[in-house]
Design a protein around this motif. Structure first.
Motif, mmCIF file in Angstrom:
data_model
loop_
_atom_site.group_PDB
_atom_site.id
_atom_site.type_symbol
_atom_site.label_atom_id
_atom_site.label_comp_id
_atom_site.label_asym_id
_atom_site.label_seq_id
_atom_site.Cartn_x
_atom_site.Cartn_y
_atom_site.Cartn_z
ATOM 1 N N GLU A 147 0.869 -1.180 0.000
ATOM 2 C CA GLU A 147 0.000 0.000 0.000
ATOM 3 C C GLU A 147 0.907 1.231 0.000
ATOM 4 O O GLU A 147 2.010 1.214 0.530
ATOM 5 N N TYR A 148 0.423 2.302 -0.587
ATOM 6 C CA TYR A 148 1.174 3.544 -0.646
ATOM 7 C C TYR A 148 0.294 4.670 -0.124
ATOM 8 O O TYR A 148 -0.128 5.539 -0.873
ATOM 9 N N PRO A 149 0.012 4.679 1.187
ATOM 10 C CA PRO A 149 -0.915 5.680 1.721
ATOM 11 C C PRO A 149 -0.356 7.104 1.686
ATOM 12 O O PRO A 149 -1.125 8.058 1.634
ATOM 13 N N ASP A 150 0.959 7.254 1.696
ATOM 14 C CA ASP A 150 1.558 8.586 1.734
ATOM 15 C C ASP A 150 1.908 9.128 0.348
ATOM 16 O O ASP A 150 2.517 10.185 0.238
ATOM 17 N N ALA A 151 1.529 8.403 -0.695
ATOM 18 C CA ALA A 151 1.875 8.843 -2.043
ATOM 19 C C ALA A 151 1.129 10.121 -2.400
ATOM 20 O O ALA A 151 -0.071 10.238 -2.198
ATOM 21 N N LYS A 152 1.865 11.084 -2.914
ATOM 22 C CA LYS A 152 1.252 12.362 -3.305
ATOM 23 C C LYS A 152 0.554 12.252 -4.649
ATOM 24 O O LYS A 152 -0.345 13.019 -4.959
ATOM 25 N N LYS A 178 -1.565 9.778 -7.274
ATOM 26 C CA LYS A 178 -2.379 8.569 -7.349
ATOM 27 C C LYS A 178 -2.821 8.346 -8.794
ATOM 28 O O LYS A 178 -3.030 9.284 -9.549
ATOM 29 N N GLY A 196 -1.086 4.297 -5.364
ATOM 30 C CA GLY A 196 0.024 5.221 -5.249
ATOM 31 C C GLY A 196 1.308 4.654 -5.837
ATOM 32 O O GLY A 196 2.351 5.279 -5.781
#
Length: 134
Positions: A76-81, A83, A90
């Motif tokens: 998972e890439y929850p902090d990706a700016k 999308k 992300g």
């Protein structure tokens, strides 16, 4: 010399390394048959029946379980700016150079001038997209 049975066969030497390492990490002794021969002469792979990953018969069932376990490595890439607009993942990255335009500039001017693309690639759904404002 202990008798070993073939657990799996592989076409290329690099393919066997992952499974061999996994078995050894779980404490299962294994051998590779015909690996060096095929490493030197890749075209012999089909003639020899591939590279054989072999284990002792008492370890066969456990080794099959170890190799059949494919953990979910998706991240998972929850902090990706940034999308993906299609799947909201992300896991995206810029495409890099715009090869067609750079080639045209090279042919016209004779200078290798890199032209960067404004496209992005999603590694989850394989969509290529541009930013809405770019």
């Amino acid at each position: 010399m202990a008798l070993h049975i073939t657990l799996a066969t592989y076409t290329f030497p690099h393919q066997v390394l992952v499974d061999r390492s996994k078995l050894e990490a779980f404490g299962i002794a294994c051998t590779v048959k015909d690996g060096l021969t095929i490493q030197v002469h890749n075209f012999y792979s089909n003639a020899l029946g591939g590279i054989k990953l072999q284990v002792h018969p008492k370890d066969y069932e456990r080794a099959r379980e170890v190799l059949s376990d494919h953990p979910d490595i998706s991240a998972e890439y929850p902090d990706a700016k940034l999308k993906c607009p299609r799947c909201a993942s992300g896991n995206v990255d810029g495409v890099g150079l715009n090869g067609k335009i750079a080639l045209i500039i090279l042919m016209v001017t004779g200078l290798p001038i890199p032209v960067f693309s404004k496209k992005y690639h999603c590694f989850e759904c394989h969509e290529e997209f541009k930013l809405p404002n770019g």
